[in-house]
Design a protein around this motif. Structure first.
Motif, PDB file in Angstrom:
ATOM      1  N   TRP A 108      -9.228 -28.852 -18.507  1.00  0.00           N
ATOM      2  CA  TRP A 108      -8.337 -29.804 -17.841  1.00  0.00           C
ATOM      3  C   TRP A 108      -7.632 -30.691 -18.874  1.00  0.00           C
ATOM      4  CZ3 TRP A 108      -9.120 -35.252 -17.405  1.00  0.00           C
ATOM      5  CH2 TRP A 108      -8.324 -35.898 -16.455  1.00  0.00           C
ATOM      6  N   VAL A 109      -8.386 -31.221 -19.827  1.00  0.00           N
ATOM      7  CA  VAL A 109      -7.805 -32.049 -20.882  1.00  0.00           C
ATOM      8  C   VAL A 109      -6.759 -31.260 -21.664  1.00  0.00           C
ATOM      9  CG1 VAL A 109      -8.273 -33.209 -23.081  1.00  0.00           C
ATOM     10  CG2 VAL A 109      -9.808 -33.560 -21.133  1.00  0.00           C
ATOM     11  N   LYS A 110      -7.095 -30.037 -22.011  1.00  0.00           N
ATOM     12  CA  LYS A 110      -6.191 -29.208 -22.814  1.00  0.00           C
ATOM     13  C   LYS A 110      -4.888 -28.939 -22.071  1.00  0.00           C
ATOM     14  CE  LYS A 110      -5.977 -24.815 -25.310  1.00  0.00           C
ATOM     15  NZ  LYS A 110      -6.722 -23.575 -25.659  1.00  0.00           N
ATOM     16  N   GLU A 111      -4.978 -28.658 -20.784  1.00  0.00           N
ATOM     17  CA  GLU A 111      -3.775 -28.342 -20.020  1.00  0.00           C
ATOM     18  C   GLU A 111      -2.874 -29.558 -19.852  1.00  0.00           C
ATOM     19  OE1 GLU A 111      -2.551 -25.666 -19.308  1.00  0.00           O
ATOM     20  OE2 GLU A 111      -4.149 -24.175 -19.323  1.00  0.00           O
ATOM     21  N   SER A 171      -1.226 -37.649 -26.244  1.00  0.00           N
ATOM     22  CA  SER A 171      -2.619 -37.235 -26.059  1.00  0.00           C
ATOM     23  C   SER A 171      -3.543 -38.400 -25.733  1.00  0.00           C
ATOM     24  CB  SER A 171      -3.127 -36.523 -27.315  1.00  0.00           C
ATOM     25  OG  SER A 171      -3.009 -37.381 -28.445  1.00  0.00           O
ATOM     26  N   GLU A 172      -3.105 -39.638 -25.910  1.00  0.00           N
ATOM     27  CA  GLU A 172      -3.956 -40.773 -25.575  1.00  0.00           C
ATOM     28  C   GLU A 172      -4.334 -40.773 -24.092  1.00  0.00           C
ATOM     29  OE1 GLU A 172      -5.195 -43.053 -27.651  1.00  0.00           O
ATOM     30  OE2 GLU A 172      -4.294 -41.981 -29.314  1.00  0.00           O
ATOM     31  N   ILE A 173      -3.468 -40.171 -23.271  1.00  0.00           N
ATOM     32  CA  ILE A 173      -3.682 -40.230 -21.834  1.00  0.00           C
ATOM     33  C   ILE A 173      -4.978 -39.574 -21.398  1.00  0.00           C
ATOM     34  CG2 ILE A 173      -2.485 -38.082 -21.190  1.00  0.00           C
ATOM     35  CD1 ILE A 173      -1.266 -39.541 -18.881  1.00  0.00           C
ATOM     36  N   VAL A 174      -5.437 -38.606 -22.157  1.00  0.00           N
ATOM     37  CA  VAL A 174      -6.639 -37.892 -21.738  1.00  0.00           C
ATOM     38  C   VAL A 174      -7.806 -38.101 -22.697  1.00  0.00           C
ATOM     39  CG1 VAL A 174      -5.446 -36.145 -20.388  1.00  0.00           C
ATOM     40  CG2 VAL A 174      -5.742 -35.796 -22.831  1.00  0.00           C
ATOM     41  N   ARG A 175      -7.768 -39.114 -23.475  1.00  0.00           N
ATOM     42  CA  ARG A 175      -8.870 -39.384 -24.395  1.00  0.00           C
ATOM     43  C   ARG A 175      -9.967 -40.139 -23.672  1.00  0.00           C
ATOM     44  NH1 ARG A 175      -6.351 -40.819 -30.375  1.00  0.00           N
ATOM     45  NH2 ARG A 175      -5.444 -38.769 -30.760  1.00  0.00           N
ATOM     46  N   VAL A 176     -10.666 -39.418 -22.833  1.00  0.00           N
ATOM     47  CA  VAL A 176     -11.831 -39.970 -22.158  1.00  0.00           C
ATOM     48  C   VAL A 176     -13.039 -39.169 -22.614  1.00  0.00           C
ATOM     49  CG1 VAL A 176     -10.579 -40.832 -20.166  1.00  0.00           C
ATOM     50  CG2 VAL A 176     -11.381 -38.485 -20.170  1.00  0.00           C
ATOM     51  N   PRO A 177     -14.210 -39.764 -22.647  1.00  0.00           N
ATOM     52  CA  PRO A 177     -15.395 -39.042 -23.126  1.00  0.00           C
ATOM     53  C   PRO A 177     -15.634 -37.767 -22.312  1.00  0.00           C
ATOM     54  CG  PRO A 177     -15.836 -41.386 -22.906  1.00  0.00           C
ATOM     55  CD  PRO A 177     -14.498 -41.155 -22.306  1.00  0.00           C
TER      56      PRO A 177
END
Length: 494
Positions: free
Chosen positions: A275-278, A306-312
């Motif tokens: 999901w993050v990659k897409e 890419s900051e938008i999906v930088r969640v653990p």
């Protein structure tokens, strides 16, 4: 109608509710079952919501309550073929009572603006039977002469025409004189028609827009505009009151307490990492170039990078059953929604979306976060545009320019319609980190369904049920108005 007397006891008894759709009927049946417990739902129901009991096991523990639901939640398709059955059923349920109300809304596909736009090319459109299905409602009025009725329908009635005449004018005339409308007879049965939102008493030349009720003006966190017509039988010397206006909570205040979850991937193996990659699968520089000169270019560039999906990893799952604390904002609609007895959350699971739509959702939510408005197609970078043949017309503002609509957090939502069951493009969550459309539970909250309200059937069917409903918090207020009318009736008003 769901209304209590202030001590938790119901003011109304639903002696007969009619629904034709299978899934909606199952949901209705469950609510009729639960209404037989006036002192609160049994603990077994909460066990059912947690998955510890099946629905059949729940019903089997309370056979008398189930029998009551069987007898009052009826699956019937209104029409000439069922008319006699419906007439006999209602007569048997009423048992001679004279203080009661008929509440309903006839099928409205042909009345709605969307429905008509789909049918304009159909040569049989002008004679489509759905234009006049409201006559089945009239027949029930004729058969039983209720002292009070409430008819609900879509705003599209105000512009719909039949044979060059406004549909709403025809309906108002028919409701005032139902017998004359159906068979040309004159039995003396007549009704005075009232608005729930305007103080003026309607007359023959009244503006039909006075019957429009804007839900957001009455505490519902949703800009839902519907027609409500109250009829009082002419021999009943009582006039209804009006709904009391009060400010609604915002979308954020209504759903923010629900757990954050992520959308799922369709047409591909789903995982948090995939999901993050897409979502991060487009070039932020192209976004910068497309938005060059936009007042918020810099902020948008950062937001959709890419900051938008930088969640653990693993922080966001696709569903959550964790029931949150009571919403921090104090409002009677939110009190109506919240159930302190619940300890599990139902219906809060994100649907899956194509990877390209996930990126569009992330961009659109970011755009709304920065600019305070939902983007039009003209605001999208070229690589995020859908591959539809009419996309250029949308970019030019000629049609469907708001194909992807973010629900803005600091105002009521737009109308929750049954279209939410389709693709979710008009119901994008405002949080870019979640990149998804609204869940069934979020949509239900915006409709003011209590959190303990279980919708049965497929997820698509659940969305349909939510989108087609009258907001329960608004219905509760309407019920209070109708209760006052019935209370004011004299014993001789039969």
């Amino acid at each position: 109608m769901s209304l209590d007397d202030g001590n938790g006891r119901p003011r109304f008894e639903s002696v007969a509710s009619i629904e034709r759709d299978e899934h909606s009927h199952r949901t209705l049946h469950l609510r009729h079952f639960l209404r037989t417990f006036p002192d609160g739902f049994p603990e077994d129901y909460y066990d059912y919501l947690k998955g510890n009991l099946s629905l059949e096991e729940l019903y089997s523990r309370f056979p008398e309550n189930r029998s009551h639901a069987d007898a009052t939640a009826l699956r019937i398709s209104l029409g000439p073929e069922s008319h006699t059955t419906v007439r006999r059923t209602i007569s048997a349920k009423l048992k001679g009572k004279h203080k009661w109300a008929l509440v309903g809304g006839p099928p409205c596909q042909a009345y709605s603006l969307v429905g008509r736009s789909r049918m304009m090319g159909d040569p049989d459109f002008a004679t489509d039977a759905r234009h006049r299905l409201y006559q089945e409602y009239l027949k029930i009025i004729i058969d039983h002469a209720p002292p009070v009725f409430v008819m609900e329908n879509v705003k599209g009635l105000l512009s719909s025409k039949i044979d060059g005449k406004l549909t709403i004018d025809l309906i108002l005339a028919d409701l005032a004189r139902p017998t004359e409308a159906v068979d040309g007879g004159a039995t003396g049965l007549g009704y005075r028609l009232f608005s729930l939102s305007e103080a003026e008493i309607p007359g023959p030349d009244a503006d039909p827009r006075m019957f429009l009720v804007r839900a957001e003006d009455f505490g519902v966190p949703q800009a839902r505009h519907r027609m409500f017509i109250v009829g009082i039988r002419e021999d009943v010397p009582v006039s209804p009151g009006r709904l009391k206006r009060h400010k609604s909570p915002t979308l954020r205040q209504t759903i923010e307490s629900l757990p954050s979850i992520r959308s799922g991937l369709s047409k591909a193996a789903d995982s948090f990492e995939a999901w993050v990659k897409e979502i991060d699968g487009f070039d932020p520089e192209s976004v910068r170039q497309r938005l060059n000169g936009h007042a918020s270019t810099g902020d948008l560039f950062d937001a959709v990078s890419s900051e938008i999906v930088r969640v653990p990893p693993g922080k966001l799952s696709r569903r959550s059953a964790i029931y949150p604390a009571r919403p921090a904002f104090q409002h009677p609609a939110l009190d109506y929604i919240y159930d302190r007895h619940l300890d599990t959350l139902d219906g809060h699971e994100a649907r899956t979306h194509m990877a390209s739509d996930l990126r569009r959702y992330a961009f659109a939510a970011s755009f709304a976060l920065i600019t305070g408005k939902s983007p039009k197609l003209a605001d999208f970078p070229e690589e995020l545009l859908p591959k539809h043949h009419n996309v250029e017309l949308g970019r030019e503002g000629k049609m469907f320019s708001d194909r992807f609509r973010v629900q803005l957090p600091d105002q009521p939502s737009t109308t929750i319609t049954s279209h939410i069951s389709k693709d979710g493009h008009y119901f994008i969550h405002y949080d870019p980190l979640q990149s998804r459309s609204l869940t069934v539970r979020e949509a239900a909250r915006l409709q003011t369904f209590p959190d303990n309200y279980k919708f049965l059937g497929t997820r698509t069917a659940q969305y349909h049920q939510v989108g087609n409903a009258v907001p329960p918090y608004l219905a509760n207020q309407i019920a209070a108005v109708i209760a006052e009318v019935l209370d004011a009736m004299r014993d001789g008003d039969t």
